[in-house]
Design an enzyme around this catalytic site. Structure first.
Site, PDB file in Angstrom:
ATOM      1  N   TYR A  73      10.255 -17.928  53.852  1.00 50.85           N
ATOM      2  CA  TYR A  73       9.593 -17.365  55.028  1.00 50.85           C
ATOM      3  C   TYR A  73       9.119 -15.956  54.668  1.00 50.85           C
ATOM      4  O   TYR A  73       9.932 -15.106  54.303  1.00 50.85           O
ATOM      5  CB  TYR A  73      10.574 -17.281  56.190  1.00 50.85           C
ATOM      6  CG  TYR A  73      11.148 -18.610  56.620  1.00 50.85           C
ATOM      7  CD1 TYR A  73      10.611 -19.310  57.704  1.00 50.85           C
ATOM      8  CD2 TYR A  73      12.235 -19.175  55.950  1.00 50.85           C
ATOM      9  CE1 TYR A  73      11.145 -20.528  58.112  1.00 50.85           C
ATOM     10  CE2 TYR A  73      12.767 -20.394  56.347  1.00 50.85           C
ATOM     11  CZ  TYR A  73      12.221 -21.066  57.422  1.00 50.85           C
ATOM     12  OH  TYR A  73      12.740 -22.274  57.815  1.00 50.85           O
ATOM     13  N   HIS A  94       6.754 -21.023  60.456  1.00 54.40           N
ATOM     14  CA  HIS A  94       6.805 -22.132  59.504  1.00 54.40           C
ATOM     15  C   HIS A  94       7.106 -21.563  58.117  1.00 54.40           C
ATOM     16  O   HIS A  94       6.595 -20.509  57.763  1.00 54.40           O
ATOM     17  CB  HIS A  94       5.418 -22.792  59.544  1.00 54.40           C
ATOM     18  CG  HIS A  94       5.247 -23.945  58.619  1.00 54.40           C
ATOM     19  ND1 HIS A  94       5.829 -25.176  58.850  1.00 54.40           N
ATOM     20  CD2 HIS A  94       4.552 -24.070  57.466  1.00 54.40           C
ATOM     21  CE1 HIS A  94       5.485 -26.001  57.870  1.00 54.40           C
ATOM     22  NE2 HIS A  94       4.712 -25.356  57.018  1.00 54.40           N
ATOM     23  N   LYS A 115       3.410 -27.163  52.845  1.00 56.32           N
ATOM     24  CA  LYS A 115       3.902 -26.002  52.108  1.00 56.32           C
ATOM     25  C   LYS A 115       3.272 -26.024  50.715  1.00 56.32           C
ATOM     26  O   LYS A 115       2.707 -27.030  50.302  1.00 56.32           O
ATOM     27  CB  LYS A 115       5.430 -26.058  51.987  1.00 56.32           C
ATOM     28  CG  LYS A 115       6.145 -26.161  53.341  1.00 56.32           C
ATOM     29  CD  LYS A 115       7.648 -26.090  53.196  1.00 56.32           C
ATOM     30  CE  LYS A 115       8.355 -26.622  54.437  1.00 56.32           C
ATOM     31  NZ  LYS A 115       7.973 -25.932  55.680  1.00 56.32           N
TER      32      LYS A 115
END
Lengths: 350, 350
Positions: free
Chosen positions: B278, B289, B320
């Site tokens: 993060y 997210h 991601k």
């Protein structure tokens, strides 16, 4: 209320039996007393229902060697989810002979609303830390509860499926192919080889007949007499072993077993697997969604839980089921008649 | 039109130069003639533009050792997608000194509508078969074109990112913790450790203060003086090495480097990775997210393309970016000032 630790059991009196076992499914009655597994005692300490074990409170008991922290975390999580559960020890209520003494099973979990006195079992749970080794042979009838390094728990349900399908096509014999270094090209193949059998891949999507086969497909078709290459099936096998070693033989065995079962294997490369599979191929024009991702492993494979999590998460994300094909050594006796044991692993939310 | 093979080059005359190079970007002019790389000649043979090379047609030429089948498949695919491209050979037009002679680069691909005469480069492409080994050190400035066993091509773009974020929190010193076998528990931690720093995980979601730290988190915090355990940071390190070996030191180095960069690493177990990260944590209440999945590897790691495909596919599926943290040996000189080289790999559709 206090209890005492003796060997691997924690003992408490009749009041504890009534309050913890009869009402809430902890432990087992022994005489008029209560016997608790250390993990159960830890949970009662944690909740403040038990004041101490030999004078130790929750913090001291958890830091001792009497109880495993991962067992405690899983026990607590399942209790939080509304289940009663027992340690998988012989002679405990609810623990049948098929799990007692099975080193892969740590807890027997009863259906919600049931307890050790009902005789039904919802899950047989094995607890592992994320860095522990998990032999493939231990899996198939157990839910793996993996405790990761940040103490989150992932449940993986393992089973022994029996993949079958309806695919199959009669093929003409002796189609000519050229063996290249890592594939075979058929310059003028029978159309149904691809169109109906879903063997190979066209060299040119926009037209042209030439069909490329993987070495696994080619070896299988050469053995069946469908493909004719210089040197025969042996030459394809030799090439496969040259580029892939023993794993080529295992993959070919699994490929043949799936075709035999009416299931079409195609490469699973984009998913990091050996194969993706289609159970019901009538025509390539009208192809459904592939159902399984298959990874081929030796029967003595030992999983890392993280690798399992990776495969299972990916399969779930693409709406397929992860299946491991465990292949016994040539001389071995393991597996089904085709020497393959099928093991599925899926995420579970208990 | 015919051509001749001489060493690693195919030669054709002035008419070929005009028709293939000037109009369509094949080969390079040498004197008034045309020199083609074998893969270019194979493509012209395949298209029927060239009748033969020393009399050999496409089928014979492809089966010969003059041309690699994987190179041909990638060359054809990029041509089919509308690109002009050149082999990455020294002294070819469009091939600059930084790719000529780089063994990881096979083709220089020009932007659509451009050719070797324009000087712009869209992609530097390295071709590998799915079973080839790919050293991590070769990646970072190349698009990997992986040809799988069924001749499908997956493009993986590699880069050297510089992960940074804005996370960070001032923490009080000397919070007490108990070192258990694979985690540390703080029974009365400072609230901001979790709430603002996103360190650890609460033992009980429903309340209670106790906080569990992974050994990596605990070792980092003990080194910073934030955590106080019996035996100090050394005891946590020893425990980490006991359960994980040298990999614990690598992971701790990457963990510390990310925290130093303002990025919060949390376990990536559910994604089969070391960490998810993060970049901008102000408060756990308001968590965004996670952006990256990080896998920690030694700097000398050699990838299997299939493992790469697995990681990249999974990361893509959960929105991601897959990043490999390559950690040099303690004595090594590789990597940035923190000894870590960051390598991202993403799927590309050229």
């Amino acid at each position: 209320m206090d209890a005492t630790l003796s060997g691997e059991a924690v003992r408490a009196g009749p009041a504890a039996r009534e309050q913890f076992h009869d009402a809430r499914g902890y432990g087992r009655p022994v005489g008029g007393d209560l016997e608790l597994a250390p993990v159960e005692a830890a949970h009662l300490l944690y909740r403040g229902d038990l004041a101490g074990v030999d004078g130790a409170g929750f913090r001291a008991f958890l830091a001792s060697t009497a109880v495993s922290e991962t067992d405690f975390l899983v026990y607590k999580d399942l209790r939080d989810r509304g289940f009663y559960l027992s340690p998988a020890r012989a002679d405990w209520p609810g623990v049948t002979h098929d799990v007692a003494g099975d080193p892969a099973v740590d807890f027997v979990v009863y259906p919600r609303g049931s307890g050790p006195w009902d005789g039904d079992v919802a899950y047989r749970v094995g607890v592992v830390g994320e860095r522990e080794a998990v032999p493939a042979g231990d899996l198939g009838g157990v839910v793996l509860a993996v405790v990761d390094e940040e103490s989150e728990i992932t449940y993986l349900e393992t089973a022994r499926p029996d993949p079958t399908g309806t695919s199959g096509v009669a093929l003409p014999e002796d189609a000519d192919g050229d063996l290249l270094s890592d594939r075979v090209v058929l310059w003028d193949p029978p159309a149904r080889l691809y169109d109906r059998g879903f063997y190979g891949q066209r060299l040119d999507d926009q037209g042209g007949d030439a069909l490329q086969l993987s070495l696994v497909e080619a070896a299988h078709l050469a053995r069946q007499g469908v493909l004719d290459v210089d040197g025969g099936a042996g030459a394809v096998l030799d090439r496969g072993r040259a580029v892939e070693g023993d794993q080529f033989d295992r993959r070919l065995r699994v490929y043949a077993a799936l075709r035999e079962r009416g299931v079409v294997p195609k490469t699973g490369f984009k998913f990091g697997a050996d194969f993706r599979t289609y159970a019901d191929v009538a025509s390539v024009e009208d192809l459904g969604h592939s159902e399984l991702l298959v990874r081929v492993l030796g029967a003595d494979h030992v999983f890392s839980p993280r690798d399992l999590a990776l495969d299972v998460r990916l399969a779930h994300g693409v709406r397929k089921t992860m299946v491991f094909a465990l292949v016994a050594d040539a001389g071995g006796e393991q597996g089904g008649s085709d020497g393959v044991t099928w093991l599925s692993v899926e995420r579970l939310t208990p």
